[in-house]
Design a protein around this motif. Structure first.
Motif, PDB file in Angstrom:
ATOM      1  N   ASP A   2     -21.692 -20.536 -18.165  1.00  0.00           N
ATOM      2  CA  ASP A   2     -23.076 -20.902 -17.859  1.00  0.00           C
ATOM      3  C   ASP A   2     -23.186 -21.533 -16.460  1.00  0.00           C
ATOM      4  O   ASP A   2     -22.182 -21.775 -15.779  1.00  0.00           O
ATOM      5  CB  ASP A   2     -23.672 -21.799 -18.949  1.00  0.00           C
ATOM      6  N   PHE A   3     -24.403 -21.772 -16.038  1.00  0.00           N
ATOM      7  CA  PHE A   3     -24.651 -22.266 -14.684  1.00  0.00           C
ATOM      8  C   PHE A   3     -23.917 -23.573 -14.412  1.00  0.00           C
ATOM      9  O   PHE A   3     -23.317 -23.746 -13.350  1.00  0.00           O
ATOM     10  CB  PHE A   3     -26.164 -22.447 -14.451  1.00  0.00           C
ATOM     11  N   TYR A   4     -23.941 -24.497 -15.352  1.00  0.00           N
ATOM     12  CA  TYR A   4     -23.338 -25.806 -15.126  1.00  0.00           C
ATOM     13  C   TYR A   4     -21.810 -25.735 -15.073  1.00  0.00           C
ATOM     14  O   TYR A   4     -21.183 -26.504 -14.350  1.00  0.00           O
ATOM     15  CB  TYR A   4     -23.836 -26.824 -16.146  1.00  0.00           C
ATOM     16  N   GLU A   5     -21.227 -24.819 -15.816  1.00  0.00           N
ATOM     17  CA  GLU A   5     -19.778 -24.611 -15.707  1.00  0.00           C
ATOM     18  C   GLU A   5     -19.435 -24.041 -14.331  1.00  0.00           C
ATOM     19  O   GLU A   5     -18.452 -24.459 -13.706  1.00  0.00           O
ATOM     20  CB  GLU A   5     -19.297 -23.668 -16.804  1.00  0.00           C
ATOM     21  N   ARG A   6     -20.245 -23.102 -13.867  1.00  0.00           N
ATOM     22  CA  ARG A   6     -20.048 -22.553 -12.524  1.00  0.00           C
ATOM     23  C   ARG A   6     -20.193 -23.658 -11.481  1.00  0.00           C
ATOM     24  O   ARG A   6     -19.387 -23.772 -10.561  1.00  0.00           O
ATOM     25  CB  ARG A   6     -21.070 -21.456 -12.236  1.00  0.00           C
ATOM     26  N   MET A   7     -21.234 -24.450 -11.631  1.00  0.00           N
ATOM     27  CA  MET A   7     -21.505 -25.534 -10.693  1.00  0.00           C
ATOM     28  C   MET A   7     -20.344 -26.509 -10.650  1.00  0.00           C
ATOM     29  O   MET A   7     -19.921 -26.962  -9.573  1.00  0.00           O
ATOM     30  CB  MET A   7     -22.794 -26.244 -11.112  1.00  0.00           C
ATOM     31  N   SER A   8     -19.785 -26.833 -11.795  1.00  0.00           N
ATOM     32  CA  SER A   8     -18.651 -27.744 -11.873  1.00  0.00           C
ATOM     33  C   SER A   8     -17.462 -27.184 -11.109  1.00  0.00           C
ATOM     34  O   SER A   8     -16.807 -27.897 -10.335  1.00  0.00           O
ATOM     35  CB  SER A   8     -18.280 -27.979 -13.339  1.00  0.00           C
ATOM     36  N   ALA A  20     -21.310 -30.246   0.953  1.00  0.00           N
ATOM     37  CA  ALA A  20     -21.990 -28.977   0.712  1.00  0.00           C
ATOM     38  C   ALA A  20     -23.440 -29.299   0.359  1.00  0.00           C
ATOM     39  O   ALA A  20     -23.745 -30.416  -0.056  1.00  0.00           O
ATOM     40  CB  ALA A  20     -21.316 -28.217  -0.429  1.00  0.00           C
ATOM     41  N   THR A  21     -24.304 -28.327   0.508  1.00  0.00           N
ATOM     42  CA  THR A  21     -25.705 -28.540   0.155  1.00  0.00           C
ATOM     43  C   THR A  21     -25.979 -28.023  -1.259  1.00  0.00           C
ATOM     44  O   THR A  21     -25.235 -27.196  -1.787  1.00  0.00           O
ATOM     45  CB  THR A  21     -26.650 -27.824   1.139  1.00  0.00           C
ATOM     46  N   TYR A  22     -27.065 -28.522  -1.834  1.00  0.00           N
ATOM     47  CA  TYR A  22     -27.472 -28.051  -3.160  1.00  0.00           C
ATOM     48  C   TYR A  22     -27.654 -26.531  -3.142  1.00  0.00           C
ATOM     49  O   TYR A  22     -27.208 -25.833  -4.054  1.00  0.00           O
ATOM     50  CB  TYR A  22     -28.788 -28.714  -3.597  1.00  0.00           C
ATOM     51  N   GLY A  23     -28.279 -26.026  -2.090  1.00  0.00           N
ATOM     52  CA  GLY A  23     -28.508 -24.585  -1.960  1.00  0.00           C
ATOM     53  C   GLY A  23     -27.218 -23.796  -1.835  1.00  0.00           C
ATOM     54  O   GLY A  23     -27.086 -22.700  -2.380  1.00  0.00           O
ATOM     55  N   GLN A  24     -26.271 -24.331  -1.095  1.00  0.00           N
ATOM     56  CA  GLN A  24     -24.971 -23.672  -0.930  1.00  0.00           C
ATOM     57  C   GLN A  24     -24.258 -23.567  -2.273  1.00  0.00           C
ATOM     58  O   GLN A  24     -23.690 -22.523  -2.601  1.00  0.00           O
ATOM     59  CB  GLN A  24     -24.134 -24.464   0.068  1.00  0.00           C
ATOM     60  N   ILE A  25     -24.309 -24.635  -3.053  1.00  0.00           N
ATOM     61  CA  ILE A  25     -23.684 -24.627  -4.381  1.00  0.00           C
ATOM     62  C   ILE A  25     -24.358 -23.583  -5.263  1.00  0.00           C
ATOM     63  O   ILE A  25     -23.692 -22.788  -5.930  1.00  0.00           O
ATOM     64  CB  ILE A  25     -23.753 -26.018  -5.050  1.00  0.00           C
ATOM     65  N   LEU A  46     -24.002 -33.017 -15.989  1.00  0.00           N
ATOM     66  CA  LEU A  46     -23.718 -31.758 -16.675  1.00  0.00           C
ATOM     67  C   LEU A  46     -22.601 -30.956 -16.019  1.00  0.00           C
ATOM     68  O   LEU A  46     -22.139 -29.974 -16.573  1.00  0.00           O
ATOM     69  CB  LEU A  46     -24.988 -30.897 -16.750  1.00  0.00           C
ATOM     70  N   ALA A  47     -22.179 -31.384 -14.854  1.00  0.00           N
ATOM     71  CA  ALA A  47     -21.108 -30.669 -14.156  1.00  0.00           C
ATOM     72  C   ALA A  47     -19.752 -31.287 -14.435  1.00  0.00           C
ATOM     73  O   ALA A  47     -18.759 -30.913 -13.832  1.00  0.00           O
ATOM     74  CB  ALA A  47     -21.393 -30.661 -12.658  1.00  0.00           C
ATOM     75  N   GLY A  48     -19.695 -32.235 -15.339  1.00  0.00           N
ATOM     76  CA  GLY A  48     -18.420 -32.870 -15.643  1.00  0.00           C
ATOM     77  C   GLY A  48     -17.988 -33.812 -14.530  1.00  0.00           C
ATOM     78  O   GLY A  48     -18.807 -34.366 -13.811  1.00  0.00           O
ATOM     79  N   ALA A 110     -13.849 -15.017  -4.613  1.00  0.00           N
ATOM     80  CA  ALA A 110     -12.951 -15.578  -5.625  1.00  0.00           C
ATOM     81  C   ALA A 110     -13.756 -16.274  -6.729  1.00  0.00           C
ATOM     82  O   ALA A 110     -13.426 -16.146  -7.914  1.00  0.00           O
ATOM     83  CB  ALA A 110     -11.967 -16.546  -4.980  1.00  0.00           C
ATOM     84  N   PHE A 111     -14.821 -16.983  -6.345  1.00  0.00           N
ATOM     85  CA  PHE A 111     -15.686 -17.604  -7.354  1.00  0.00           C
ATOM     86  C   PHE A 111     -16.306 -16.533  -8.238  1.00  0.00           C
ATOM     87  O   PHE A 111     -16.293 -16.647  -9.460  1.00  0.00           O
ATOM     88  CB  PHE A 111     -16.804 -18.433  -6.702  1.00  0.00           C
ATOM     89  N   ARG A 112     -16.836 -15.484  -7.626  1.00  0.00           N
ATOM     90  CA  ARG A 112     -17.481 -14.405  -8.382  1.00  0.00           C
ATOM     91  C   ARG A 112     -16.509 -13.812  -9.399  1.00  0.00           C
ATOM     92  O   ARG A 112     -16.849 -13.630 -10.574  1.00  0.00           O
ATOM     93  CB  ARG A 112     -18.012 -13.325  -7.441  1.00  0.00           C
TER      94      ARG A 112
END
Length: 118
Positions: A2-8, A20-25, A46-48, A110-112
């Motif tokens: 989910d989004f928050y796992e990705r964000m973490s 980093a910026t919020y938009g970059q994340i 929520l991002a741990g 790599a993230f993708r």
């Protein structure tokens, strides 16, 4: 994932001494229009356990004070990593050209790939 796992995951990879910026994340998470959701996730925890203090707004301004125990904690944590934080009259700011995380296309790919695995 989910989004928050990705964000973490993305936030955990912001290098020490960089911001980093919020938009970059959001972009690295695959959701380029969800910068506000990044801020929400960081405020709600929520991002741990991620270095949320390394995330600033698009102008380099420290805008996450509500997420920290004291109003200056984000500034102090950044300065502890040798990130220069200056007062601009409208708030504390980091020079994004100097201290911004310039992630590579390889890192984005790599993230993708990692997001697709889970």
């Amino acid at each position: 994932m989910d989004f928050y796992e990705r964000m973490s995951l993305v936030c955990s990879r912001i290098p020490r001494g960089r911001v980093a910026t919020y938009g970059q994340i959001a972009l690295l998470c695959g959701y380029p229009k969800n910068a506000r959701q990044v801020g929400y996730g960081l405020r709600q925890g929520l991002a741990g356990e991620v270095p949320a203090y390394r995330v600033v707004n698009a102008r380099g301004e420290l805008s996450g004070a509500a997420s920290f125990e004291t109003w200056d904690m984000q500034k102090l944590l950044l300065e502890g990593e040798d990130v220069e934080v200056t007062w601009t009259g409208s708030g504390w700011q980091v020079d994004l050209k100097r201290f911004g995380w310039k992630n590579t296309m390889e890192e984005a790919e790599a993230f993708r790939r990692e997001f697709e695995k889970k």
